[in-house]
Write a protein that holds these residues in place. Structure first.
Motif, short mmCIF file in Angstrom:
data_model
loop_
_atom_site.label_atom_id
_atom_site.label_comp_id
_atom_site.label_asym_id
_atom_site.label_seq_id
_atom_site.Cartn_x
_atom_site.Cartn_y
_atom_site.Cartn_z
N LEU A 293 0.82 -1.21 0.00
CA LEU A 293 0.00 0.00 0.00
C LEU A 293 0.86 1.26 0.00
CD1 LEU A 293 -2.96 -0.71 2.46
CD2 LEU A 293 -3.09 -0.31 0.00
N VAL A 294 1.99 1.18 0.67
CA VAL A 294 2.87 2.35 0.76
C VAL A 294 3.61 2.60 -0.55
CG1 VAL A 294 4.92 3.26 1.95
CG2 VAL A 294 3.12 2.10 3.26
N VAL A 297 2.62 5.43 -3.05
CA VAL A 297 1.37 5.99 -2.52
C VAL A 297 1.15 7.42 -3.02
CG1 VAL A 297 2.46 6.83 -0.38
CG2 VAL A 297 0.01 6.28 -0.41
N HIS A 298 2.22 8.14 -3.30
CA HIS A 298 2.12 9.53 -3.77
C HIS A 298 1.63 9.62 -5.21
CE1 HIS A 298 5.99 7.93 -4.92
NE2 HIS A 298 6.13 8.90 -5.82
N ASP A 300 -0.63 7.09 -6.59
CA ASP A 300 -1.84 6.30 -6.77
C ASP A 300 -2.95 6.84 -5.87
OD1 ASP A 300 -3.86 4.30 -6.65
OD2 ASP A 300 -2.41 2.74 -7.15
N LYS A 303 -4.53 4.17 -3.47
CA LYS A 303 -3.70 3.87 -2.31
C LYS A 303 -3.69 5.04 -1.34
CE LYS A 303 -0.39 0.61 -4.38
NZ LYS A 303 1.05 0.36 -4.66
N ALA A 304 -3.60 6.24 -1.87
CA ALA A 304 -3.56 7.43 -1.02
C ALA A 304 -4.81 7.54 -0.16
CB ALA A 304 -3.38 8.68 -1.88
N VAL A 307 -4.65 4.58 2.56
CA VAL A 307 -3.64 4.82 3.59
C VAL A 307 -4.02 6.03 4.44
CG1 VAL A 307 -1.23 5.40 4.04
CG2 VAL A 307 -1.80 3.72 2.26
N GLU A 331 7.82 8.87 -1.23
CA GLU A 331 6.97 8.09 -0.32
C GLU A 331 7.12 8.59 1.11
OE1 GLU A 331 7.38 3.89 -2.88
OE2 GLU A 331 8.53 4.19 -1.02
N TRP A 334 5.25 11.85 1.59
CA TRP A 334 3.80 11.69 1.61
C TRP A 334 3.32 11.19 2.98
CZ3 TRP A 334 -0.25 8.66 2.67
CH2 TRP A 334 -1.48 9.00 2.12
#
Length: 364
Positions: A293-294, A297-298, A300, A303-304, A307, A331, A334
């Motif tokens: 997930l991480v 993440v910035h 997607d 995912k963002a 999370v 990452e 974020w």
């Protein structure tokens, strides 16, 4: 660990003998069709055996030193489901199975894997296990180390490292997970003491490798006490939480650790469909966000959103958070912006034999 401590763990402490010596291998098949295929395979191989059709049992005679070779060859005659469904028991000499033998009955798959797992048994007997340590640092200042996670490693006799994945998979298939999980926990404690670790220590444990926490975990708690490590400095990290068959059993383990003064972390939050339910069932002190997930993440938005919501829930519940698998500055920025407490990953430091004293790779 002292002899008295070691004796507290019977099931986890005892290692199986190597598959050697002569005797008889009893095989009970799940289906008549499986029974027929097994008989045909033994006959084709020129093996000496007896047939007991009323019990769908085949008894193969095993010469001195031949059990491992036989156990490895038999699965080839069956489907994988038949291999897992066929029960197997080796009895030395010419005796019949007795009541004391029944706890040793396992699947043919377990027997076949155990025949190939002598290297792992030897590794545990010879105490060729070690721990590598990966730092977990404060998100807002990655130079400040909060904890180190102890990660299991094995060593070949020539010193080459053996991956934990290979050891754990072999242990699962050969029914050695209880022994390996205990060895991993005690190794983490031993290596932390040897390196004079002065941060929090994360120790992984597998719930399915614990029968009764009041019995199975006493040796771990005693080892920490003997080592002089303050309980509040130890965090037990649940791994494979989505595979725990009984949430009540897992809660019992967590309660046992908490009563002993330790903290508890839930690993890979977001990786399993049941992990969100485990938050309210287990009430962990710390949750570790799944590295998948991480990752990016910035970039997607899905995912963002996930999370971000997890971090919000954790803040509302007073649960500290760790973002695992941080590999890029983007990452890190974020998760830092969105309020994560701690970070862990290759950007910060890779696992290494000696615990890191300072963050060498990224301090921005």
């Amino acid at each position: 660990m002292s002899d008295a401590t070691a004796r507290l763990c019977g099931r986890c402490q005892d290692l199986p003998p190597k598959l050697e010596g002569g005797g008889r291998l009893f095989l009970w098949c799940p289906l008549g069709h499986s029974f027929g295929k097994l008989v045909a395979s033994l006959r084709e191989a020129g093996r000496e055996f007896q047939v007991r059709p009323e019990a769908q049992c085949v008894v193969a005679l095993v010469a001195e030193g031949d059990l491992g070779r036989l156990a490895e060859s038999l699965p080839g005659a069956l489907t994988e489901e038949e291999v897992r469904g066929t029960r197997a028991l080796f009895v030395a000499g010419e005796g019949e199975p007795g009541l004391a033998d029944y706890p040793r009955v396992g699947s043919l798959r377990q027997l076949a894997t155990l025949a190939q797992a002598g290297w792992l048994v030897d590794m545990m007997k010879e105490q060729r296990l070690t721990s590598h340590f990966q730092p977990i640092v404060h998100a807002q200042d990655t130079r400040r180390i909060f904890a180190h996670e102890a990660l299991l490693r094995g060593r070949e006799r020539d010193g080459a490292l053996v991956s934990p994945g290979r050891m754990m998979q072999t242990a699962r298939d050969a029914d050695l997970l209880f022994q390996l999980d205990l060895a991993a926990r005690t190794t983490a404690i031993r290596e932390a003491v040897r390196h004079r670790l002065n941060t929090h220590l994360f120790i992984n444990f597998t719930p399915t490798a614990i029968y009764d926490p009041a019995y199975c975990l006493r040796s771990t708690v005693a080892a920490i006490s003997e080592a002089g490590i303050p309980p509040q400095a130890v965090v037990f990290e649940v791994i494979e939480s989505d595979q725990a068959a009984d949430p009540k059993h897992l809660k019992g383990i967590i309660n046992y650790y908490r009563q002993a003064g330790f903290r508890v972390a839930l690993d890979d939050l977001g990786a399993g469909y049941s992990s969100l339910n485990l938050i309210h069932q287990l009430r962990p002190d710390i949750v570790k966000l799944d590295m998948e997930l991480v990752r990016d993440v910035h970039l997607d938005p899905y995912k963002a959103a996930i999370v971000g919501k997890m971090l919000e829930i954790a803040r509302q519940l007073g649960i500290q958070t760790v973002a695992e698998g941080i590999e890029t500055p983007e990452e890190l920025r974020w998760v830092r912006t969105h309020g994560v407490d701690f970070v862990q990953g290759y950007l910060i430091a890779r696992p290494q034999g000696a615990p890191a004293e300072a963050t060498p790779y990224f301090t921005g």
